[in-house]
Each structure stands twice: as C-alpha cells, then as structure tokens.
Design a protein around this motif. Sequence first.
Motif, PDB file in Angstrom:
ATOM      1  N   GLY B  10     -31.786 120.941  23.960  1.00 37.00           N
ATOM      2  CA  GLY B  10     -31.427 120.300  22.694  1.00 37.00           C
ATOM      3  C   GLY B  10     -30.485 121.106  21.817  1.00 37.00           C
ATOM      4  O   GLY B  10     -30.670 121.165  20.601  1.00 37.00           O
ATOM      5  N   ILE B  11     -29.468 121.721  22.429  1.00 38.67           N
ATOM      6  CA  ILE B  11     -28.585 122.521  21.581  1.00 38.67           C
ATOM      7  C   ILE B  11     -27.541 121.637  20.895  1.00 38.67           C
ATOM      8  O   ILE B  11     -27.202 120.553  21.364  1.00 38.67           O
ATOM      9  CB  ILE B  11     -27.872 123.661  22.351  1.00 38.67           C
ATOM     10  CG1 ILE B  11     -27.039 123.114  23.513  1.00 38.67           C
ATOM     11  CG2 ILE B  11     -28.868 124.684  22.830  1.00 38.67           C
ATOM     12  CD1 ILE B  11     -26.102 124.155  24.093  1.00 38.67           C
ATOM     13  N   ALA B  12     -27.085 122.121  19.766  1.00 37.42           N
ATOM     14  CA  ALA B  12     -26.037 121.443  19.014  1.00 37.42           C
ATOM     15  C   ALA B  12     -25.077 122.492  18.495  1.00 37.42           C
ATOM     16  O   ALA B  12     -25.444 123.659  18.350  1.00 37.42           O
ATOM     17  CB  ALA B  12     -26.641 120.678  17.842  1.00 37.42           C
ATOM     18  N   LYS B  13     -23.850 122.078  18.267  1.00 37.01           N
ATOM     19  CA  LYS B  13     -22.890 122.981  17.626  1.00 37.01           C
ATOM     20  C   LYS B  13     -22.163 122.218  16.540  1.00 37.01           C
ATOM     21  O   LYS B  13     -21.575 121.178  16.795  1.00 37.01           O
ATOM     22  CB  LYS B  13     -21.882 123.518  18.651  1.00 37.01           C
ATOM     23  CG  LYS B  13     -21.006 124.619  18.089  1.00 37.01           C
ATOM     24  CD  LYS B  13     -21.776 125.905  17.900  1.00 37.01           C
ATOM     25  CE  LYS B  13     -21.016 126.896  17.048  1.00 37.01           C
ATOM     26  NZ  LYS B  13     -21.814 128.113  16.794  1.00 37.01           N
ATOM     27  N   ARG B  14     -22.283 122.734  15.333  1.00 34.91           N
ATOM     28  CA  ARG B  14     -21.615 122.091  14.200  1.00 34.91           C
ATOM     29  C   ARG B  14     -20.733 123.113  13.496  1.00 34.91           C
ATOM     30  O   ARG B  14     -21.090 124.280  13.400  1.00 34.91           O
ATOM     31  CB  ARG B  14     -22.646 121.574  13.199  1.00 34.91           C
ATOM     32  CG  ARG B  14     -23.591 120.546  13.767  1.00 34.91           C
ATOM     33  CD  ARG B  14     -24.628 120.174  12.714  1.00 34.91           C
ATOM     34  NE  ARG B  14     -25.929 119.943  13.318  1.00 34.91           N
ATOM     35  CZ  ARG B  14     -26.271 118.826  13.950  1.00 34.91           C
ATOM     36  NH1 ARG B  14     -25.411 117.848  14.049  1.00 34.91           N
ATOM     37  NH2 ARG B  14     -27.463 118.689  14.482  1.00 34.91           N
ATOM     38  N   TYR B  15     -19.627 122.637  13.014  1.00 36.24           N
ATOM     39  CA  TYR B  15     -18.753 123.489  12.210  1.00 36.24           C
ATOM     40  C   TYR B  15     -18.599 122.858  10.834  1.00 36.24           C
ATOM     41  O   TYR B  15     -18.530 121.631  10.734  1.00 36.24           O
ATOM     42  CB  TYR B  15     -17.371 123.609  12.858  1.00 36.24           C
ATOM     43  CG  TYR B  15     -17.374 124.354  14.153  1.00 36.24           C
ATOM     44  CD1 TYR B  15     -17.446 125.753  14.167  1.00 36.24           C
ATOM     45  CD2 TYR B  15     -17.315 123.690  15.367  1.00 36.24           C
ATOM     46  CE1 TYR B  15     -17.453 126.448  15.358  1.00 36.24           C
ATOM     47  CE2 TYR B  15     -17.321 124.383  16.568  1.00 36.24           C
ATOM     48  CZ  TYR B  15     -17.386 125.763  16.557  1.00 36.24           C
ATOM     49  OH  TYR B  15     -17.399 126.454  17.731  1.00 36.24           O
ATOM     50  N   PRO B  16     -18.537 123.672   9.800  1.00 38.01           N
ATOM     51  CA  PRO B  16     -18.247 123.102   8.485  1.00 38.01           C
ATOM     52  C   PRO B  16     -16.830 122.551   8.480  1.00 38.01           C
ATOM     53  O   PRO B  16     -15.881 123.254   8.824  1.00 38.01           O
ATOM     54  CB  PRO B  16     -18.395 124.296   7.525  1.00 38.01           C
ATOM     55  CG  PRO B  16     -18.338 125.517   8.382  1.00 38.01           C
ATOM     56  CD  PRO B  16     -18.755 125.125   9.752  1.00 38.01           C
ATOM     57  N   GLY B  17     -16.710 121.286   8.150  1.00 38.20           N
ATOM     58  CA  GLY B  17     -15.394 120.652   8.138  1.00 38.20           C
ATOM     59  C   GLY B  17     -14.818 120.628   6.736  1.00 38.20           C
ATOM     60  O   GLY B  17     -15.341 121.283   5.822  1.00 38.20           O
ATOM     61  N   ALA B  18     -13.764 119.847   6.551  1.00 37.70           N
ATOM     62  CA  ALA B  18     -13.125 119.766   5.239  1.00 37.70           C
ATOM     63  C   ALA B  18     -14.009 118.993   4.267  1.00 37.70           C
ATOM     64  O   ALA B  18     -14.690 118.046   4.645  1.00 37.70           O
ATOM     65  CB  ALA B  18     -11.768 119.076   5.382  1.00 37.70           C
TER      66      ALA B  18
END
Lengths: 280, 310
Positions: B10-18
């Motif tokens: 259950g891994i996820a990868k999120r980046y802070p966007g604009a």
Amino acid sequence: MTASSLRLRAGLVSIVLLAAFLGIWHLATRSAAPVATMSPEYAKLMGLTATQGKSAMPGPLDVGAKLWEHLKRPFYDNGPNDKGLGIQLAYSIARVGTGYLLAVLVAIPLGFLIGMSPLLSKALDPFIQVLKPISPLAWMPLALYTIKDSSISAIFVIFICSIWPMLLNTVFGVASVRKEWINVARTLEVGTIRRAFTVILPAAAPTILTGMRISIGIAWLVIVAAEMLVGGTGIGYFVWNEWNNLSITNVIIAILLIGIVGMLLDQILARFTRMVTFPE
Amino acid sequence: MTDKFVSIEGIAKRYPGAGGATTTVFENLWLSMPRGEFCCVIGHSGCGKTTVLNILAGLDAPSEGAVIVDGQAISGTSLDRAVIFQSHALLPWRTVLGNVAYAVSSKWRSWDRAKVKAHAQTFIDLVGLTGSEHKRPSELSGGMKQRVGIARALSITPKMMLMDEPFSALDALTRGTLQDEVRRICLETGQTAFMITHDVDEAIYLADKIFLMTNGPGAVLAEVVENPLPKDRGRTDLHRHPLYYALRNHIIDFLVTRSKTFAAEKPGHDPRNVPVVHIGKPGLTVASDAKPEPLKETSWPSLSRPSTSS
C-alpha cells in the motif's frame, strides 16, 4: 600541421615580439645629442638627462645590467632599506603562503559544511555576499588596530582576500556533486565521513582547486599593495622604497619579478588541478 | 504467492504541488515477488516506476505504506539490495577495479586490500571485463561501463538486484549481449531481480513476471502478466514460441491504449488483488480484447525436445 611545429612557430613569434619590444624601448630611451653647452662642473651636477638628452626612463640595457647585479647578490642585507631582492621576495612569498594556507584551512572545511547543509548555505549566504566584495585593503586599518602588528596584519589581509574564491568554489563543488554518485554511496551504506572523503571530495576536487588557483592569484595581487602600506619588508615595500629613491630601474625589475613569481604560483596550482581532474 | 520475498504494501508517493495541492504519483500500490524471480515493470514515463524502484532501494521514502523485504520492513538503503543505475553511475576517478573494490570494501569493512581485490576481480571476470581492470570509466564503451555497474552490484552478493532501465542507453547489439549476461548471471545465482524497462522484448526475454502500470498521475498496477515462455528460453528462438506474439501483443495493447483508459474501464479495480494474466492458458481470460491467435504452429522446439538455444 603538427602540434610541435605549431609550438615552434608560436615560440618564434614570441621571441620576435620580445625583440621588437626591447628594440623600441631601447630606441625610445637612448641618449640624443647634447641639448646645451654648459660648463663641465655644471654638467656633472645636472646629470645625463640634461646634458645628453637622455630619457629619465631607463633603457633595457640599464635594466638588464641592474638585474644582473641583483641576481648575483640576491640575499644581501645592508640594513632595513637595502636588502637583496631574494630576501624581499621571500618575505612576500612567506606572507602569502601563511595567509593562504590559513585560508585553505578555514575555507575548505567550512565550504564542505555549507555545501552539504542547505540550511547553513542559506543562513550564511547574506554574510558571504556582503563580505566578498570588500577590498582586502579596507580591512587593513581594522587589522592594524586589533592585531597591533603590521606583519601579521598583512597576513590577515591575504587570508581575508583569498578565502572567498576558495569558499565559494568549495560550496559550489560540494553542492553540485552528481546525485547518482551520492546514491551509489548511499546504496552501499557508506557512512557520512567516508562518503565525504571517498565521493564528495574527489568529485568536488577540480572545482575546489580552481577556487584555490583564483585565490593564489588574488593573494599575490594584494600582497604588493599590502606591503606598500605596512612597509618594512617584502617586494611591495621594495617597489615603494625604490620609487622614493627614484630608481625606476629597480621598480621595473620588481615589476618583472612580481609577474614571474605570480606566474609560477599559478602554474603550481594549475599542476595540482590537473592532478585531481578526472575525465568523464 | 506463498513465499513473499518482497512485499510492497500500500505505498503511495505524493508531492506538494502548486497552490497547496498535492500531486499523487501513485497510491495504494501493492506488489509482491517470490525469491529468485525476475520481475519487470513496464509503463509510460511519469507513472512512478522509478519512484517505486527508488523506494525499494531505500533511496526514496514512500508517503504512505511500507515495503517488506525478506520479512523485514525496510528503512533506508541496504547492502542487501543492489542498484544498477541507468547512467551506470561509475566513479570516474576510480578504475574498473577501484569501482568494484569500493563496493566490496563497503560491504566487508574488515577485509584487507588483497582480499577485496581478489573478490572484486572475481566479479570483473564474471562480466567479461578481464584485462580492463585498470582502465578508467572514460576509456570504456557504454556497454563496458554498464558491465562494471553490474559487476559492482553483484560483488556485494545482494539479496536482490534493482535495475532502472539499465540498458536503455546502449545500442541494440550491446543491449542484447548484456541481457544475455544478466539472464545467465541471475539464473546461475538465483538472484531476485526487479527491473524497469521500456523495451517489451527485453521484458519478455528476461522476466518471469511483468508488472503493467497505468499512466500517472494516479498510476496503478493494472495487471501482473505471467510469462508463459519456458525458463530455458533462448534469444534466437524466442519469437517462435506459440505464445510469444500473444504475450507481446497483450503488453503492447496495454501500453498503446489500455494504460490510458484503464481507470475508466475498470472502476472496481482492487489494487490489493491485481489480476494475474496467464497468456494462452485455457480457462483464464486474457484481459484485453485482442485474443491470442489460435495456435496453428505447434512446432516450438522446446515443447518437443530440449531447448536448442546455445
């Protein structure tokens, strides 16, 4: 055209240019016909400039003869105002060497820290930006007042002027080590200290050495001015002292030697740079 | 799948966007691999393949979820998981031997110089670089550099190898040779391998299982395709296997169309139970509409006699 023939031809052109320069210099400064008739006693007082129309500027032959004199006795010491050129140069080189080495000892470890820490990098940036453009000689009064020793003040001035290029280049070199090389070290579980010495240092070395080469050039530029201010010994003091003696010949000789020593210092650092540069 | 040597949970990868929004590259990704298996991931650029690999390597941390390797949740990099980088990532100031020895001495700190050198030499010989030990990377061709990368990864005798498009920068001929080498070495040593590729044929040749990922952002693992080709397949007669084109077409169909439309097509897709596709096996459907051609040609050599591959 082979490389060696190119070098040969370039050398030939250099010699021709030098000969032309010396020839024009000689012609421009040689004695003209006597300008006025005067009694021998008076002529003796006036010197060749007035009697023979000789230029006050020494010709290449005068400079050569004087240079030979200096080269024969580079290390004589006849008191504070009359020392051999070898001694004067040795004082200058020693000051530059001391100040420069101190700067290396501070700039490279500090640059490493700043380069590896984005926080320090941002926090120290305004200080570096303000301190960097300050003329090293502007520090002189402050150094004299606090250190109370002119010789150490000169070393301090060398230190402060040679620290910036080294510091900035080290920061840049360390911060721009390729991510993939760092990742290699990370996947091999290499510790921080070992990583710094086995990956970051060799990767940043060419950039660091370039900074060191810029620094030694600046240090050699500054020492002449610094010694003119502090006086006593050194090639910069020699130039000013000979100006006060109105010995343009000696000033020209000093200029020549400053150039040659500066070139040698640069060549030494260039050699070190080549040693650590790696082809990709 | 009883033996889960690698389990991505259950891994996820999120980046802070604009503007305070977050960009999710992928989320709720589940994936497992048994020991000794060669798995390839195929998907378009931007689907997070490299991020998955970096998380497996420990170079990157997932925003959610965990990765378990050999019964232990991983945190950070490990000498158990060797990475072969796309750009070979050799240290240019070290020789071939120096690069491999650097890895060896990192794993076995107490070894003396001679032992490190001997061990490194074994792996340089294994990848066929005997005689080039004292060359610098700049003196090597692209293929030779990647061989050094492989030797370096193998020299630390990892539990698994992670490869991020290791051959994509090489010409076709060199790529083929290196694929053979990697396949031989993995079979000989029983290495568990996880490889990212864009090359469908490379995946078919090397992989036991092929993971298909949809397009990002919001990429999901759509299918696990079991490779129906025999384990002792050879490069020369690979394309004559009756299921080769069915497999190839399935993957290409996925890449061309279904990787974009998958989310809309399969609203009930359960990321924890990704369908396993067995190409050509009766009773199990191929998820794509393009059914494999009925098999007329059945004279695949290895079905009747031992593989003729050299």
